[in-house]
Every structure is written in C-alpha cells, then in structure tokens.
Write a protein that holds these residues in place. Structure first.
Motif, PDB file in Angstrom:
ATOM      1  N   GLY A 158     -40.967 -25.570   0.920  1.00  0.00           N
ATOM      2  CA  GLY A 158     -41.162 -27.061   0.935  1.00  0.00           C
ATOM      3  C   GLY A 158     -41.720 -27.495  -0.334  1.00  0.00           C
ATOM      4  N   THR A 159     -41.056 -28.454  -1.174  1.00  0.00           N
ATOM      5  CA  THR A 159     -41.211 -28.951  -2.284  1.00  0.00           C
ATOM      6  C   THR A 159     -41.790 -30.434  -2.210  1.00  0.00           C
ATOM      7  OG1 THR A 159     -38.734 -28.939  -2.712  1.00  0.00           O
ATOM      8  CG2 THR A 159     -39.886 -27.010  -3.623  1.00  0.00           C
ATOM      9  N   GLY A 160     -42.335 -30.694  -1.442  1.00  0.00           N
ATOM     10  CA  GLY A 160     -42.841 -32.167  -1.398  1.00  0.00           C
ATOM     11  C   GLY A 160     -44.092 -32.255  -2.425  1.00  0.00           C
ATOM     12  N   ARG A 211     -49.779 -12.837 -14.491  1.00  0.00           N
ATOM     13  CA  ARG A 211     -49.844 -12.138 -12.925  1.00  0.00           C
ATOM     14  C   ARG A 211     -48.881 -12.433 -12.024  1.00  0.00           C
ATOM     15  NH1 ARG A 211     -55.879 -14.112 -11.329  1.00  0.00           N
ATOM     16  NH2 ARG A 211     -55.585 -12.549  -9.656  1.00  0.00           N
ATOM     17  N   CYS A 212     -48.312 -13.574 -12.028  1.00  0.00           N
ATOM     18  CA  CYS A 212     -47.135 -14.013 -11.163  1.00  0.00           C
ATOM     19  C   CYS A 212     -46.079 -14.772 -11.769  1.00  0.00           C
ATOM     20  CB  CYS A 212     -47.860 -14.769 -10.211  1.00  0.00           C
ATOM     21  SG  CYS A 212     -48.669 -16.506 -10.448  1.00  0.00           S
ATOM     22  N   ARG A 213     -44.937 -14.987 -11.095  1.00  0.00           N
ATOM     23  CA  ARG A 213     -44.149 -15.900 -11.623  1.00  0.00           C
ATOM     24  C   ARG A 213     -43.243 -16.263 -10.394  1.00  0.00           C
ATOM     25  NH1 ARG A 213     -38.402 -14.512 -12.675  1.00  0.00           N
ATOM     26  NH2 ARG A 213     -38.827 -12.192 -12.212  1.00  0.00           N
ATOM     27  N   ILE A 214     -42.870 -17.623 -10.438  1.00  0.00           N
ATOM     28  CA  ILE A 214     -41.923 -18.346  -9.423  1.00  0.00           C
ATOM     29  C   ILE A 214     -40.829 -18.045  -9.645  1.00  0.00           C
ATOM     30  CG2 ILE A 214     -41.919 -20.398  -8.314  1.00  0.00           C
ATOM     31  CD1 ILE A 214     -44.507 -21.452  -9.456  1.00  0.00           C
ATOM     32  N   VAL A 215     -40.095 -17.684  -8.652  1.00  0.00           N
ATOM     33  CA  VAL A 215     -38.834 -17.250  -8.690  1.00  0.00           C
ATOM     34  C   VAL A 215     -37.717 -18.060  -7.789  1.00  0.00           C
ATOM     35  CG1 VAL A 215     -39.267 -14.888  -9.355  1.00  0.00           C
ATOM     36  CG2 VAL A 215     -39.008 -15.442  -6.902  1.00  0.00           C
ATOM     37  N   ALA A 216     -38.361 -18.721  -6.457  1.00  0.00           N
ATOM     38  CA  ALA A 216     -37.394 -19.569  -5.749  1.00  0.00           C
ATOM     39  C   ALA A 216     -38.112 -20.803  -5.313  1.00  0.00           C
ATOM     40  CB  ALA A 216     -36.966 -18.477  -4.496  1.00  0.00           C
ATOM     41  N   PHE A 217     -37.418 -21.753  -4.970  1.00  0.00           N
ATOM     42  CA  PHE A 217     -37.844 -22.746  -4.296  1.00  0.00           C
ATOM     43  C   PHE A 217     -37.038 -23.008  -2.908  1.00  0.00           C
ATOM     44  CE2 PHE A 217     -39.313 -25.419  -8.049  1.00  0.00           C
ATOM     45  CZ  PHE A 217     -40.423 -24.934  -8.038  1.00  0.00           C
ATOM     46  N   LYS A 221     -35.305 -32.153  -3.820  1.00  0.00           N
ATOM     47  CA  LYS A 221     -36.723 -32.193  -4.126  1.00  0.00           C
ATOM     48  C   LYS A 221     -36.800 -30.889  -4.841  1.00  0.00           C
ATOM     49  CE  LYS A 221     -38.419 -34.587  -0.373  1.00  0.00           C
ATOM     50  NZ  LYS A 221     -39.404 -34.834   0.930  1.00  0.00           N
ATOM     51  N   CYS A 222     -36.161 -29.871  -4.627  1.00  0.00           N
ATOM     52  CA  CYS A 222     -36.393 -28.576  -5.217  1.00  0.00           C
ATOM     53  C   CYS A 222     -35.768 -28.513  -6.856  1.00  0.00           C
ATOM     54  CB  CYS A 222     -35.493 -27.300  -4.903  1.00  0.00           C
ATOM     55  SG  CYS A 222     -36.002 -26.981  -3.110  1.00  0.00           S
ATOM     56  N   ILE A 251     -32.504 -22.046  -6.087  1.00  0.00           N
ATOM     57  CA  ILE A 251     -32.651 -23.175  -5.010  1.00  0.00           C
ATOM     58  C   ILE A 251     -32.096 -22.792  -3.834  1.00  0.00           C
ATOM     59  CG2 ILE A 251     -32.632 -25.615  -4.711  1.00  0.00           C
ATOM     60  CD1 ILE A 251     -33.374 -26.105  -7.421  1.00  0.00           C
ATOM     61  N   PHE A 252     -32.793 -23.166  -2.500  1.00  0.00           N
ATOM     62  CA  PHE A 252     -32.122 -23.049  -1.241  1.00  0.00           C
ATOM     63  C   PHE A 252     -32.446 -23.978  -0.512  1.00  0.00           C
ATOM     64  CE2 PHE A 252     -33.080 -18.774  -3.319  1.00  0.00           C
ATOM     65  CZ  PHE A 252     -31.951 -18.028  -3.078  1.00  0.00           C
ATOM     66  N   ASP A 253     -31.499 -24.339   0.614  1.00  0.00           N
ATOM     67  CA  ASP A 253     -31.799 -25.549   1.526  1.00  0.00           C
ATOM     68  C   ASP A 253     -32.316 -24.735   2.913  1.00  0.00           C
ATOM     69  OD1 ASP A 253     -29.813 -24.227   2.657  1.00  0.00           O
ATOM     70  OD2 ASP A 253     -28.417 -26.134   2.414  1.00  0.00           O
ATOM     71  N   SER A 254     -32.906 -23.426   2.953  1.00  0.00           N
ATOM     72  CA  SER A 254     -33.229 -22.794   4.058  1.00  0.00           C
ATOM     73  C   SER A 254     -34.129 -21.633   3.650  1.00  0.00           C
ATOM     74  CB  SER A 254     -32.389 -22.293   5.234  1.00  0.00           C
ATOM     75  OG  SER A 254     -33.026 -21.597   6.164  1.00  0.00           O
ATOM     76  N   HIS A 255     -35.189 -21.642   4.063  1.00  0.00           N
ATOM     77  CA  HIS A 255     -36.321 -20.569   4.039  1.00  0.00           C
ATOM     78  C   HIS A 255     -35.715 -19.187   4.433  1.00  0.00           C
ATOM     79  CE1 HIS A 255     -37.274 -21.168   8.057  1.00  0.00           C
ATOM     80  NE2 HIS A 255     -37.876 -19.931   8.267  1.00  0.00           N
TER      81      HIS A 255
END
Length: 387
Positions: A8-10, A26-32, A39-40, A53-57
């Motif tokens: 969810g990237t609102g 400590r952390c790294r964002i790897v996916a939206f 929006k991602c 980037i994905f359209d479904s979790h």
C-alpha cells in the motif's frame, strides 16, 4: 540487514518509507506493492529508491529475501494481508486501525503466535515525549489514583475527504472518526488505564453527507474502582485541538503537559498546592527525551524487536484492546444502550459481518475518486506540546 516490503503506497506510506530510510545500517526497502502500481512508481521516484514493484502483495508471500512487511492499505484488508505474511514467516507492522473487527484481530494474534514473528500496530503518538512522559508520571503514582480521564480527539476534514474510494463506508473503511482518527487517543487511554467495564456512546454525522459513517462520537467509560472517562472523536472540530487529561486524587496532568494541584480548605473549598505542582513539573522535566519520535520512533522500536527477538511497545494485543473499546462504542451508539466489556466471541459485533449488519448508515456515499490531491501534505495529529 532487515529487508522490508511496503504494502500500500498511499499517503501514509510516505511516513513508513522515510522512517526506514533513517536507519540505513539496519534495514533496506526492497519492494513496494499496490493495486495501483503507478503509486509505487511515484513513491520510488519521490524517494529515489530502486525497488521491485508489484500490483499484488501475494507475489511477495514466497520471497525468502523479505523479512518485515509494512501494511499501509485501507483497513478492510489489514487482517487478510497480515495473516498471510505472518503465516509465510514474515514480521508485520500494520497501520492503524489494526483491523475492522475483534475476530480479525484474533486471527492476526493467532497467526503471530504460531509463527513466532513480530506483530506490531502503528500508534506513533506513544512515541512523542509529552505522551511517553505523561505515562511515566502516571506510573510514578505521584498524582494518586486516576478518578477521571478526558480524551479530546478533535480533527477537521473537508467534505471531499470522503470522496476517496475506500473512505466513508462501513465495508471498506470499517468506521468513521472513532475507528480511523480517535484510534490514536483511544490507544493512549487503553495503554494508561486498561480495559473499561462498560461503555455508553452516541454517534452522529453532522457535516459529511457523502459518508455512511459517523463524523462525531461521544463516549462515557466506567472503570474498575469507580473511575470514569469521556472520549470525543470528531472530524468536525476547527483547530484540531487534541488533548488527554487525567484527574488524579492529588493533581491534574495532561498532554499537552499542564499541571494543577489542589488541597482542601477547612470548609471544603480548594486552594492551590504549589509544592506538589513543582514536584510534578520537576519530575516531568527530568524525564529522558526519546531518541526518535513519531513513526520513526515506532519503526526503530519494531526493528529492535526483530533484531533482538523481543516484543515491540505496541503489540497486537494492544491493538486488539483498542479495537474492543471502539467496537463497544459502535455497539452502544447503534443500540442506544450501555455495553459491558469484554466483548464475547458469540457477540454479533465480534465479526465484520455483524458490525456491517447492525451499522447505522447516516448517509450513502455519493461519489468516489481514486486519488485525492496526490503529494499534498497530510496531518497526523498534535505534537502535544504547549504552543
């Protein structure tokens, strides 16, 4: 290195993303993931991130290279997404409200228990110095037993706020200002006073005829030992003044911080107690400051829990108690009667289905848009400091 995916990237996701980026060691964002992948891409561009980037979790459930999930979707799908990721062995932090019903909360708690993974619920206002230190003063016992609490969860939202496709409906948003705005303050009250014995409430929608849900509620709560509390939840209050006040046997304290202490004259009338006021002010001012505040403070807390195998400050059980109090407010407002707690599993209001079947539709939603002012600033509550 903790690898993070944001679902969810609102608007609210921006606060999660910026908070994770504050801890690059400590952390790294790897996916939206978002049902609107544009929006991602927008968020990735805004923060200069190279992420998948994905359209479904669901495409992320089997990924062994993801450790922690931030759920920033509308409330109606919090439980489904959280349970699926917990069952897949991922740690989860879910935006407020935790879920749309107690039954959903219990499923999330069960999944967390079976997986042994962290389940945290966003209540970032606890990670503000005035709120954290208010709790510390209460715990010190310096004001004596709490006899009355007052929660003013005053917000203001324009008519078009409820034009967003998922807002303003019992099906998608799960409720109005009580569930989605006052949840912050109800969490504070539950943290500081625990579960009430009973709740009486009234609900209304005075200003948003494009929403089924309430835009104001007023609740009275009875606690063991005789203490009482009042909660006003609103999105119709200009100025958005927000405060939490506790009246103790010996003094009154609040966030924003303010102290008043009185003693009795021989005729029963009050006079000030400057000695106790000074003692409380000195104690409050001596308390340590938080290293990180707001969402950043909560993300730091959750990362620490993942790193150490511990528990976050705001657990799934904390989130569930908040939902229980909100459920009682809705049941009381719908049925116009006093509701006793705890709410049992055979209560109709235990499930989303039961809440929807009994909910009052103040109006019917007339319009729906995919986006509202993308990129514009949003407000997430008071800093609880005296201006």
């Amino acid at each position: 290195m903790i690898r993070v995916a944001v679902i969810g990237t609102g608007n609210i996701s921006r606060l999660h993303i910026s908070s994770y980026l504050a801890f690059p060691d400590r952390c790294r964002i790897v996916a939206f993931a978002d049902i609107y992948p544009e929006k991602c891409r927008e968020k990735a561009g805004e923060f200069g991130l190279d992420v998948e980037i994905f359209d479904s979790h669901k495409e992320l459930l089997g990924r062994s290279d993801i450790d922690l999930i931030s759920i920033c979707t509308p409330p109606f799908c919090h439980a489904e997404i959280a349970v699926e990721f917990l069952n897949a062995g991922k740690h989860v932090i879910v935006e407020k409200p935790m879920a749309a019903s107690l039954e959903e909360c219990d499923r999330m708690l069960e999944a967390a228990g079976k997986s042994g993974k962290v389940l945290a619920v966003v209540a970032q206002n606890r990670f503000k110095d005035p709120v954290m230190n208010l709790k510390r003063v209460l715990d010190s016992g310096k004001i004596g037993r709490i006899v009355h609490a007052q929660v003013d969860s005053f917000w203001w939202r324009g008519h078009c706020y409820y034009d967003l496709w998922w807002r303003g409906t019992w099906e998608k948003e799960g409720g109005g200002c009580t569930l989605n705005h006052a949840v912050h303050h109800i969490d504070m009250l539950a943290w500081m006073m625990g579960r009430p014995l009973s709740v009486q409430a009234l609900l209304s929608n005075t200003s948003h005829d494009n929403a089924e849900v309430e835009d104001i509620s007023i609740a009275a709560l009875q606690y063991p030992g005789g203490a009482v509390a009042q909660i006003t939840s609103s999105v119709i209050h200009h100025g958005e003044e927000q405060q939490v006040i506790f009246q103790g046997e010996r003094a009154r304290i609040s966030a924003p911080w303010k102290v008043s202490a009185m003693v009795s004259k021989s005729n029963g009338f009050p006079e000030n107690n400057p000695q106790l006021e000074k003692e409380l002010n000195d104690y409050y001012n001596s308390l340590p400051k938080l290293k990180y505040i707001d969402h950043k403070g909560e993300i730091d807390d959750v990362l620490t829990a993942v790193e150490t195998g511990g528990q976050p400050l705001i657990t799934g059980r904390s989130g569930s108690l908040t939902i229980e109090i909100i459920t009682a407010i809705y049941k009381s407002g719908f049925e116009r009667k006093t509701i006793d707690l705890p709410i049992a599993k055979d209560d109709p209001y235990y499930t989303v289905k039961g809440i929807r079947e009994n909910a009052i539709h103040f109006h019917e939603k007339k319009s729906s848009v995919v986006n509202l002012g993308s990129g514009q600033e949003i407000t997430v509550g008071s800093d609880y400091k005296n201006k």
